[in-house]
Design a protein around this motif. Structure first.
Motif, PDB file in Angstrom:
ATOM      1  N   LEU A 111       0.976  -1.665  -0.297  1.00 10.80           N
ATOM      2  CA  LEU A 111       0.191   0.316   0.097  1.00 10.80           C
ATOM      3  C   LEU A 111       0.847   1.225   0.024  1.00 10.80           C
ATOM      4  N   PRO A 112       2.101   1.580   0.686  1.00 16.57           N
ATOM      5  CA  PRO A 112       2.124   2.605   0.820  1.00 16.57           C
ATOM      6  C   PRO A 112       3.694   3.528  -0.276  1.00 16.57           C
ATOM      7  N   THR A 113       3.337   2.231  -1.406  1.00 16.28           N
ATOM      8  CA  THR A 113       3.882   2.491  -3.145  1.00 16.28           C
ATOM      9  C   THR A 113       2.588   2.875  -3.116  1.00 16.28           C
ATOM     10  N   ILE A 114       1.810   3.356  -3.778  1.00 18.41           N
ATOM     11  CA  ILE A 114       0.191   3.318  -4.736  1.00 18.41           C
ATOM     12  C   ILE A 114       0.120   5.256  -3.634  1.00 18.41           C
ATOM     13  N   VAL A 115       0.749   5.720  -2.578  1.00 19.02           N
ATOM     14  CA  VAL A 115       0.949   6.579  -2.212  1.00 19.02           C
ATOM     15  C   VAL A 115       0.986   7.973  -2.129  1.00 19.02           C
ATOM     16  N   PRO A 116       0.147   8.854  -3.263  1.00 18.33           N
ATOM     17  CA  PRO A 116       1.079   9.648  -3.865  1.00 18.33           C
ATOM     18  C   PRO A 116       2.327  10.607  -3.246  1.00 18.33           C
ATOM     19  N   VAL A 117       3.424  10.924  -3.733  1.00 15.48           N
ATOM     20  CA  VAL A 117       4.792  11.068  -3.279  1.00 15.48           C
ATOM     21  C   VAL A 117       4.376  12.996  -2.293  1.00 15.48           C
ATOM     22  N   VAL A 118       3.260  13.567  -2.790  1.00 16.00           N
ATOM     23  CA  VAL A 118       3.012  14.343  -2.142  1.00 16.00           C
ATOM     24  C   VAL A 118       2.527  14.282  -0.627  1.00 16.00           C
ATOM     25  N   ALA A 119       1.740  13.330  -0.826  1.00 19.31           N
ATOM     26  CA  ALA A 119       0.872  13.547   0.537  1.00 19.31           C
ATOM     27  C   ALA A 119       1.495  12.423   1.374  1.00 19.31           C
ATOM     28  N   SER A 120       2.659  11.453   0.836  1.00 19.69           N
ATOM     29  CA  SER A 120       3.521  10.909   1.830  1.00 19.69           C
ATOM     30  C   SER A 120       4.654  11.639   2.486  1.00 19.69           C
ATOM     31  N   ALA A 121       5.210  12.653   1.038  1.00 22.97           N
ATOM     32  CA  ALA A 121       5.672  13.710   2.112  1.00 22.97           C
ATOM     33  C   ALA A 121       5.512  13.982   2.751  1.00 22.97           C
ATOM     34  N   VAL A 122       4.224  15.221   2.904  1.00 17.52           N
ATOM     35  CA  VAL A 122       3.360  16.155   3.918  1.00 17.52           C
ATOM     36  C   VAL A 122       3.562  14.750   5.173  1.00 17.52           C
ATOM     37  N   LEU A 123       2.907  13.434   5.615  1.00 18.15           N
ATOM     38  CA  LEU A 123       2.867  12.708   6.007  1.00 18.15           C
ATOM     39  C   LEU A 123       4.036  12.696   7.102  1.00 18.15           C
ATOM     40  N   TRP A 124       5.580  12.219   6.151  1.00 15.30           N
ATOM     41  CA  TRP A 124       7.151  12.067   6.829  1.00 15.30           C
ATOM     42  C   TRP A 124       7.599  13.123   7.490  1.00 15.30           C
ATOM     43  N   MET A 125       6.965  14.481   6.967  1.00 16.63           N
ATOM     44  CA  MET A 125       7.867  15.760   7.728  1.00 16.63           C
ATOM     45  C   MET A 125       6.914  15.885   9.247  1.00 16.63           C
TER      46      MET A 125
END
Lengths: 297, 330
Positions: A111-125
């Motif tokens: 699942l994590p591989t399909i998360v839009p990169v912008v969303a995952s970047a904001v999330l990991w921030m």
């Protein structure tokens, strides 16, 4: 030429027309123009001025930030790609043990591989937030460790990004899983008869049999590593901070081209990038003769 | 037998632990998206809070606390630093350490409302959907035509052209980005959706490759028979090959949609007006302007991620097949 052949040629060209036009307009022309621009000073607004190899000289000799960007990118790629592959292979091997609930685990890892990169970047921030983030909170709660500043600390920002990249090993894992399923069971049976332990089974059967998949993932990983952009852009607001520690190659290229409108300089960077990726891929491919094992050889 | 059971147990333990690590960021995102601002920032030494909570209040709206095993209402802070509490209709002054505030589950949906307003959600969603669907249509049309030419028609030069397809797959996009920008700017396209959409109608090497591999597997006899019946080449393409290629077309559509939904670099470079921002770009702009609004930021991240996850569960089989297909044969 018979009528049939003539008709085939006409039809063939007609059906292929989108690609032929596309190849000329959005691949070949840009590729050539990048070369041309790299020899010019060009800011889109004013007409370009020929400067010869000045852009390249400035990059390689006078611009320490270029080398920083190159260093950061190589650092990230060299660590995140092999470690990520090892992780992906490990997970795939665990799943290939035919444990119950395999499909559920596979979905979770993928699942994590399909998360839009912008969303995952904001999330990991937010996960990396030094005071209130999940990571440091958990380190404190379970291990009593006071975590570092992660993206706020120049020494920890790249390790943080590498850590984050492990979240998306699921794509490579799925490919490994398919590769593992293709390993003939008979090989394991022979290994068992020969009295091979789990380690030897892995080293002498599993690993050689998945080397083609490793090669594929390695090449893709190298190419993507060099183009690593969106995550750092989002997480540092396009600045590559702190202290330039996350100024990656593609980000510096973007800044030069579209922030400072230094298209010539950016184009020179693009060509150098192309050459680096090309030679890295070639080197991996050439070396692969020694370590990649193909079925039926 | 015992060793086998031990092995199963061990692998499940590792898999569950790994699963928790992979899920944790999702859970953290969802949890934060529903927290009130006052609960988002942890006090030093406080463990991460997974369940969004809010103060329990009594009928008069006063926060409830536990004081010496009893429930008390918090009235006000005194100048002395103590807090005035009401326990069993009596008033007492207590130190901070003597009481603990009572919490109940409290989902702060307001974060979503706030996020929707900040990025103008309906508009960004419309932009994203428009770009995604246009690109999917363009990609399906162009790539299937080209793949047909490379797999079902014998013509001199087709192998050369196919090698070009493979070669273009190796070129990093950044190498072409600057001239493309200049080109689109000169055409007057920057600041519109055209630079995002038009190239899709010229074919994408990766999907040409994918579809060609699939088309090759369809028996050539079918085409030959149709030709004898007087069917045109386009007729064979539209009425025989395409209907037989639904799985490959579905994979192409799915992957294209997914990529466009999350694409950031192209909108960043080519769009200028915030009225045209796609969701991904709008989220990044939001983050750059309101760095510490973690509640609404997580709400928006959840909203962007959710459709993709739903899509995944609806099309799981196509998905995994597509990945392994492209991965192994690539």
């Amino acid at each position: 030429m018979t009528r049939r052949e003539r008709a085939n040629l006409r039809n063939g060209l007609l059906f292929a027309a989108p690609f032929i036009v596309g190849f000329l307009a959005v691949y070949l022309y840009p590729l050539v123009m990048t070369m041309v621009y790299s020899l010019q000073r060009y800011n889109v607004i004013k007409p370009p001025v020929w400067v010869g190899l000045a852009n390249y000289r400035e990059l390689l000799v006078e611009d320490p930030r270029f080398w920083t960007a190159l260093y950061n990118t190589v650092y990230f790629t060299v660590l995140s790609v092999p470690l990520g592959l090892a992780l992906a292979l490990g997970l795939a091997m665990l799943l290939s043990l035919k444990v119950r609930g395999q499909a559920v685990y596979r979905t979770i890892f993928f699942l994590p591989t399909i998360v839009p990169v912008v969303a995952s970047a904001v999330l990991w921030m937010w996960v990396f937030n030094p005071q209130s983030g999940l990571l440091n909170g958990t380190l404190q709660e379970f291990f009593g460790i006071e975590g570092p500043g992660w993206m706020a600390d120049e020494h920890w920002s790249k390790p943080a990004l590498i850590l984050m990249s492990f979240w998306t090993v699921g794509g490579a894992m799925v490919i490994f899983l398919a590769g593992l399923a293709d390993v003939p069971q008979s090989l394991y049976e022979v290994a068992d008869i020969d009295g091979a332990g789990p380690f030897r089974r892995f080293w002498n059967v599993t690993l050689p049999m998945v080397t083609p998949v490793i090669l594929f993932n390695l090449v893709i990983g190298l190419i993507n590593g060099f183009q690593y952009f969106t995550q750092v852009y989002v997480m540092t607001n396009g600045r590559g901070e702190p202290v330039g520690s996350t100024m990656f190659y593609a980000l510096y290229l973007y800044r030069n081209s579209f922030y400072y409108l230094n298209m010539g300089y950016g184009s020179a960077m693009a060509w150098i990038m192309f050459l680096i990726i090309l030679s890295a891929t070639l080197a991996v491919m050439l070396s692969s003769k020694r370590w990649v094992h193909y079925h039926g050889e | 037998m015992a060793s086998k059971r031990l092995k199963t147990f061990a692998s499940h333990t590792v898999l569950i632990a790994a699963s928790l690590l992979f899920i944790a960021p999702f859970a953290w995102m969802l949890s934060t998206s529903l927290k009130h601002e006052s609960r988002i920032f942890a006090k030093p030494g406080e463990p991460p809070q997974w369940i969004p909570t809010t103060d329990r209040l009594d009928e008069q709206g006063r926060p409830l606390v536990t004081y010496r095993g009893k429930t008390a209402a918090k009235l006000q802070r005194m100048e002395s630093g103590k807090t005035l509490l009401e326990v069993d209709a009596q008033r007492v002054e207590a130190d901070e350490e003597e009481f603990e505030s009572q919490q109940r589950l409290g989902l702060h949906w307001q974060n979503y409302v706030e996020a929707f307003q900040i990025i103008n959600f309906p508009r960004s969603l419309k932009n994203s959907l428009f770009v995604c669907f246009s690109v999917v249509i363009g990609t399906l049309m162009s790539c299937s035509l080209v793949a047909y030419s490379f797999s079902r028609i014998e013509w001199p030069g087709r192998n050369f052209c196919f090698v070009l397809v493979l070669a273009t797959m190796m070129i990093p996009y950044q190498v072409m980005l600057i001239p493309l920008f200049v080109l689109y700017k000169n055409l007057g396209w920057t600041g519109s959706f055209k630079p995002l959409i038009m190239p899709a109608f010229l074919g994408t090497p990766f999907y040409i490759f994918l579809l060609r591999q699939f088309f090759m597997g369809i028996p050539q006899d079918l085409s030959a028979a149709a030709r004898i019946d007087g069917c045109s080449e386009f007729g064979i393409y539209a009425r025989i090959v395409l209907p037989l290629s639904k799985p490959a077309l579905a994979t192409t559509a799915l992957f294209t949609f997914l990529f466009e939904w999350g694409d950031f670099l192209n909108p960043l470079v080519f769009l200028q007006d915030d009225r045209q921002y796609t969701l991904a770009l709008a989220l990044q702009q939001f983050q750059s302007q309101h760095e510490s609004l973690w509640g609404p930021l997580m709400a928006m991240s959840t909203v962007i991620t959710l459709p993709i996850i739903l899509l995944f569960f609806l099309t799981q089989k196509t998905f995994i097949q597509g990945i392994t297909l492209t991965g192994l044969k690539g």
